[in-house]
Structures are given as C-alpha cells and as structure tokens.
Write a protein that holds these residues in place. Structure first.
Motif, PDB file in Angstrom:
ATOM      1  N   ALA A 181      33.355  38.914  43.940  1.00  0.00           N
ATOM      2  CA  ALA A 181      31.994  38.435  43.694  1.00  0.00           C
ATOM      3  C   ALA A 181      30.968  39.486  44.123  1.00  0.00           C
ATOM      4  N   LEU A 182      31.208  40.110  45.269  1.00  0.00           N
ATOM      5  CA  LEU A 182      30.295  41.160  45.739  1.00  0.00           C
ATOM      6  C   LEU A 182      30.372  42.386  44.836  1.00  0.00           C
ATOM      7  N   ARG A 183      31.566  42.750  44.405  1.00  0.00           N
ATOM      8  CA  ARG A 183      31.699  43.885  43.477  1.00  0.00           C
ATOM      9  C   ARG A 183      30.908  43.626  42.192  1.00  0.00           C
ATOM     10  N   LEU A 184      30.981  42.399  41.683  1.00  0.00           N
ATOM     11  CA  LEU A 184      30.235  42.046  40.481  1.00  0.00           C
ATOM     12  C   LEU A 184      28.728  42.102  40.745  1.00  0.00           C
ATOM     13  N   GLU A 185      28.305  41.580  41.888  1.00  0.00           N
ATOM     14  CA  GLU A 185      26.875  41.587  42.247  1.00  0.00           C
ATOM     15  C   GLU A 185      26.309  43.001  42.284  1.00  0.00           C
ATOM     16  N   PHE A 186      27.103  43.955  42.771  1.00  0.00           N
ATOM     17  CA  PHE A 186      26.608  45.322  42.940  1.00  0.00           C
ATOM     18  C   PHE A 186      27.108  46.294  41.874  1.00  0.00           C
ATOM     19  N   GLY A 187      27.815  45.781  40.867  1.00  0.00           N
ATOM     20  CA  GLY A 187      28.271  46.645  39.783  1.00  0.00           C
ATOM     21  C   GLY A 187      29.357  47.616  40.198  1.00  0.00           C
ATOM     22  N   ASP A 188      30.075  47.289  41.242  1.00  0.00           N
ATOM     23  CA  ASP A 188      31.151  48.145  41.757  1.00  0.00           C
ATOM     24  C   ASP A 188      32.465  47.734  41.091  1.00  0.00           C
ATOM     25  N   LEU A 189      32.571  47.979  39.781  1.00  0.00           N
ATOM     26  CA  LEU A 189      33.668  47.424  38.994  1.00  0.00           C
ATOM     27  C   LEU A 189      34.700  48.431  38.514  1.00  0.00           C
ATOM     28  N   ASP A 190      34.470  49.712  38.700  1.00  0.00           N
ATOM     29  CA  ASP A 190      35.400  50.731  38.212  1.00  0.00           C
ATOM     30  C   ASP A 190      36.558  50.860  39.198  1.00  0.00           C
ATOM     31  N   GLU A 191      37.705  50.267  38.842  1.00  0.00           N
ATOM     32  CA  GLU A 191      38.836  50.234  39.778  1.00  0.00           C
ATOM     33  C   GLU A 191      39.396  51.616  40.097  1.00  0.00           C
ATOM     34  N   HIS A 192      39.014  52.629  39.321  1.00  0.00           N
ATOM     35  CA  HIS A 192      39.471  53.986  39.595  1.00  0.00           C
ATOM     36  C   HIS A 192      38.490  54.756  40.470  1.00  0.00           C
ATOM     37  N   ASP A 193      37.308  54.188  40.682  1.00  0.00           N
ATOM     38  CA  ASP A 193      36.286  54.863  41.488  1.00  0.00           C
ATOM     39  C   ASP A 193      35.350  53.832  42.108  1.00  0.00           C
ATOM     40  N   PHE A 194      35.912  52.970  42.979  1.00  0.00           N
ATOM     41  CA  PHE A 194      35.093  51.966  43.653  1.00  0.00           C
ATOM     42  C   PHE A 194      34.071  52.655  44.550  1.00  0.00           C
ATOM     43  N   ILE A 195      32.903  52.062  44.673  1.00  0.00           N
ATOM     44  CA  ILE A 195      31.863  52.599  45.558  1.00  0.00           C
ATOM     45  C   ILE A 195      32.277  52.363  47.011  1.00  0.00           C
ATOM     46  N   LEU A 196      32.655  51.130  47.331  1.00  0.00           N
ATOM     47  CA  LEU A 196      33.134  50.782  48.672  1.00  0.00           C
ATOM     48  C   LEU A 196      34.566  50.257  48.567  1.00  0.00           C
ATOM     49  N   SER A 197      35.311  50.443  49.621  1.00  0.00           N
ATOM     50  CA  SER A 197      36.688  49.940  49.666  1.00  0.00           C
ATOM     51  C   SER A 197      36.698  48.437  49.932  1.00  0.00           C
ATOM     52  N   ASP A 198      37.825  47.800  49.634  1.00  0.00           N
ATOM     53  CA  ASP A 198      37.972  46.379  49.960  1.00  0.00           C
ATOM     54  C   ASP A 198      37.785  46.146  51.453  1.00  0.00           C
ATOM     55  N   GLN A 199      38.257  47.091  52.269  1.00  0.00           N
ATOM     56  CA  GLN A 199      38.137  46.959  53.717  1.00  0.00           C
ATOM     57  C   GLN A 199      36.671  46.956  54.154  1.00  0.00           C
ATOM     58  N   SER A 200      35.849  47.738  53.485  1.00  0.00           N
ATOM     59  CA  SER A 200      34.418  47.765  53.810  1.00  0.00           C
ATOM     60  C   SER A 200      33.767  46.423  53.495  1.00  0.00           C
ATOM     61  N   TYR A 201      34.069  45.887  52.316  1.00  0.00           N
ATOM     62  CA  TYR A 201      33.541  44.563  51.967  1.00  0.00           C
ATOM     63  C   TYR A 201      34.031  43.520  52.966  1.00  0.00           C
ATOM     64  N   GLN A 202      35.323  43.565  53.297  1.00  0.00           N
ATOM     65  CA  GLN A 202      35.892  42.572  54.203  1.00  0.00           C
ATOM     66  C   GLN A 202      35.258  42.649  55.582  1.00  0.00           C
ATOM     67  N   TYR A 203      34.911  43.846  56.035  1.00  0.00           N
ATOM     68  CA  TYR A 203      34.252  44.015  57.331  1.00  0.00           C
ATOM     69  C   TYR A 203      32.968  43.188  57.379  1.00  0.00           C
ATOM     70  N   PHE A 204      32.134  43.308  56.350  1.00  0.00           N
ATOM     71  CA  PHE A 204      30.870  42.570  56.340  1.00  0.00           C
ATOM     72  C   PHE A 204      31.091  41.074  56.170  1.00  0.00           C
ATOM     73  N   ILE A 205      32.077  40.684  55.377  1.00  0.00           N
ATOM     74  CA  ILE A 205      32.402  39.266  55.212  1.00  0.00           C
ATOM     75  C   ILE A 205      32.846  38.668  56.545  1.00  0.00           C
ATOM     76  N   ASP A 206      33.672  39.396  57.286  1.00  0.00           N
ATOM     77  CA  ASP A 206      34.148  38.914  58.590  1.00  0.00           C
ATOM     78  C   ASP A 206      33.044  38.917  59.635  1.00  0.00           C
ATOM     79  N   LYS A 207      32.166  39.891  59.578  1.00  0.00           N
ATOM     80  CA  LYS A 207      31.099  40.006  60.581  1.00  0.00           C
ATOM     81  C   LYS A 207      30.038  38.919  60.414  1.00  0.00           C
ATOM     82  N   TYR A 208      29.777  38.514  59.171  1.00  0.00           N
ATOM     83  CA  TYR A 208      28.752  37.503  58.903  1.00  0.00           C
ATOM     84  C   TYR A 208      29.345  36.381  58.046  1.00  0.00           C
ATOM     85  N   PRO A 209      30.304  35.628  58.585  1.00  0.00           N
ATOM     86  CA  PRO A 209      31.039  34.650  57.773  1.00  0.00           C
ATOM     87  C   PRO A 209      30.203  33.477  57.265  1.00  0.00           C
ATOM     88  N   ASN A 210      29.104  33.174  57.913  1.00  0.00           N
ATOM     89  CA  ASN A 210      28.310  32.004  57.535  1.00  0.00           C
ATOM     90  C   ASN A 210      27.037  32.361  56.783  1.00  0.00           C
TER      91      ASN A 210
END
Length: 76
Positions: free
Chosen positions: A16-45
């Motif tokens: 959902a975040l990748r779609l929101e920010f247009g980070d859709l090129d699976e061969h050249d993602f802007i941020l890694s899944d781990q980066s997205y997960q870090y923010f999701i875990d840090k601000y879960p609510n």
C-alpha cells in the motif's frame, strides 16, 4: 514500470505504501521492504505518521543521490 506479481495493497501495508509513493519497479525499488517495515513498526497506530516518515526517507534518498529533473527546460 510494472507492479510485482504478488502485489496486494489491500492486504499488505508495504505494498500500500509502495503504491502511495509510486515505488513500484521491483527491479529498482526506492526503499527496501525493511525500510518500510521499520516505519510501520515504529508507528503502528498512525498510518499518517508512517506515510510522512516514508516520504521524508524517499526525499532524503533522492537528495543524497543528487537526482535532478527539469521539465521543459534544458540544462545550461
């Protein structure tokens, strides 16, 4: 630019975040899944805060890498 084959933004917060920010090129993602997960875990609510910090991380990456784009102008 194509979406990953198993792309499911309705059930996957990272997608959902990748779609929101247009980070859709699976061969050249802007941020890694781990980066997205870090923010999701840090601000879960607070999805709004997650989006804000993801946006700042993307902007910081572009600034650091020196991306420049002009529309309708030639570089002097």
């Amino acid at each position: 630019m194509s979406e990953p084959i198993d792309f499911d933004p309705a059930n996957n917060t990272i997608h959902a975040l990748r779609l929101e920010f247009g980070d859709l090129d699976e061969h050249d993602f802007i941020l890694s899944d781990q980066s997205y997960q870090y923010f999701i875990d840090k601000y879960p609510n607070s999805p709004v805060v997650v989006s804000k910090y993801v946006a700042m991380a993307i902007l910081a990456k572009f600034a650091r890498e020196g991306y420049r784009q002009r529309v309708g102008q030639e570089e002097a």
